[in-house]
Scaffold this active site. Sequence first.
Site, PDB file in Angstrom:
ATOM      1  N   CYS A  40       0.834  -1.213   0.000  1.00 47.78           N
ATOM      2  CA  CYS A  40       0.000   0.000   0.000  1.00 47.78           C
ATOM      3  C   CYS A  40       0.868   1.263   0.000  1.00 47.78           C
ATOM      4  O   CYS A  40       1.594   1.513   0.951  1.00 47.78           O
ATOM      5  CB  CYS A  40      -0.895  -0.065   1.240  1.00 47.78           C
ATOM      6  SG  CYS A  40      -1.668   1.482   1.718  1.00 47.78           S
ATOM      7  N   CYS A  43       0.237   3.730   2.847  1.00 39.01           N
ATOM      8  CA  CYS A  43       0.761   3.139   4.095  1.00 39.01           C
ATOM      9  C   CYS A  43       2.259   3.395   4.201  1.00 39.01           C
ATOM     10  O   CYS A  43       2.762   3.727   5.284  1.00 39.01           O
ATOM     11  CB  CYS A  43       0.514   1.626   4.129  1.00 39.01           C
ATOM     12  SG  CYS A  43      -1.223   1.154   4.061  1.00 39.01           S
TER      13      CYS A  43
END
Length: 119
Positions: A40, A43
């Site tokens: 991600c 993230c």
Amino acid sequence: MTENLNKEAFLKKVFNYEENKEWKFEGELPTIIDFYADWCGPCKALAPVLEELSAEYEGKINIYKIDTEAEQELSAAFGIRSIPSMLFCPAKDEPQMAHGALPKKQIEQIIEDVLKVTK
């Protein structure tokens, strides 16, 4: 430093949802839990911000990370549908969830408002 949690550590350090139906915080310090995945992008952008905050608030809050790919049961238990998601757990009150890679200033404001912690 942020710490990765598996289910066993989560049950001891944050919330034992197998024994308690109602929220009962197991930790000693207010806590932020970052639900993330290695693939991600947002993230990855959030990770260094959380490391900075971990250093700046050392001894005042704990910051934990949960890999949603490895710990799917924990993700399901909290209804994680988008990542990054952060669970803010005050020492005494109900936890609050925030979604997305929030800017550092906004996370600091949540730490102050929700976790009741100042630098």
